[in-house]
Design a protein around this motif. Structure first.
Motif, mmCIF file in Angstrom:
data_model
loop_
_atom_site.group_PDB
_atom_site.id
_atom_site.type_symbol
_atom_site.label_atom_id
_atom_site.label_comp_id
_atom_site.label_asym_id
_atom_site.label_seq_id
_atom_site.Cartn_x
_atom_site.Cartn_y
_atom_site.Cartn_z
ATOM 1 N N VAL A 144 -6.014 6.211 6.334
ATOM 2 C CA VAL A 144 -5.094 5.303 5.650
ATOM 3 C C VAL A 144 -4.177 4.706 6.705
ATOM 4 N N ALA A 187 -4.971 1.967 0.437
ATOM 5 C CA ALA A 187 -3.971 2.513 1.358
ATOM 6 C C ALA A 187 -4.186 2.048 2.793
ATOM 7 N N ILE A 233 0.811 -1.222 0.000
ATOM 8 C CA ILE A 233 0.000 0.000 0.000
ATOM 9 C C ILE A 233 0.842 1.269 0.000
ATOM 10 N N LEU A 285 -0.650 5.076 -0.257
ATOM 11 C CA LEU A 285 -0.608 5.824 0.997
ATOM 12 C C LEU A 285 0.222 7.100 0.832
#
Length: 179
Positions: free
Chosen positions: A126, A154, A29, A33
């Motif tokens: 996130v 994210a 992620i 992110l």
């Protein structure tokens, strides 16, 4: 107004050798992110780094009985992971660092006050772990009346079943928007 809370994206939760790592799901992620965080900073929105901080000798903290020592204050494990650490160093003046000692970024912190003084009503989430700290932060945000947006690309967990359950829970039970 909207704000972003980046939850526990640290070495201990993401690096391959982290003490309580999500491993590959957490590492995967990183681009989403980072891009989301950069977008919020560029837009001038309020960005919060909500980071677990623990003392393994604290006999009263329940996590010390549930999990191995992680995000120990003053250790490299508590540092932000990868390029997020670089972004934080470069943009520190535009990011609010929030120490937390419980799952929720609201529990025992001034997060609600910081959001309300900026008239933030929409909270974007996130980070890790989807079904632990992200979930508990989302539940508290819901109970405090915030609109919740969870960035699906994210967030991650070390538990794929818990991750999927939490995403459904955000949407079906908390009315969160999943993007």
């Amino acid at each position: 107004m909207k704000g972003l809370v980046v939850i526990d994206y640290t070495n201990d939760f993401v690096a391959s050798d982290g003490a309580l790592t999500t491993g590959q799901p957490g590492q995967a992620i990183a681009p989403a992110l980072l891009a989301t965080t950069q977008d919020f900073i560029s837009a001038g929105d309020f960005v919060v780094m909500a980071v677990d901080g623990h003392d393994p000798t604290d006999q009263y903290h329940p996590e010390n009985k549930l999990f191995p020592p992680h995000n120990v204050i003053g250790t490299p494990g508590r540092a932000l992971y990868g390029q997020l650490a670089v972004l934080y160093r470069e943009q520190r003046d535009k990011i609010y660092w929030l120490d937390k000692r419980h799952y929720s970024a609201f529990c025992g912190t001034d997060l609600d006050l910081r959001l309300r003084e900026r008239r933030i009503t929409e909270l974007h989430l996130v980070g890790v772990c989807t079904d632990i700290c992200v979930l508990h932060t989302a539940v508290d945000a819901y109970n405090l009346g915030y609109q919740i947006v969870v960035h699906q690309q994210a967030v991650a967990s070390f538990d794929p079943v818990g991750h999927d359950w939490a995403l459904r829970h955000f949407q079906k039970t908390l009315g969160a928007k999943i993007v």
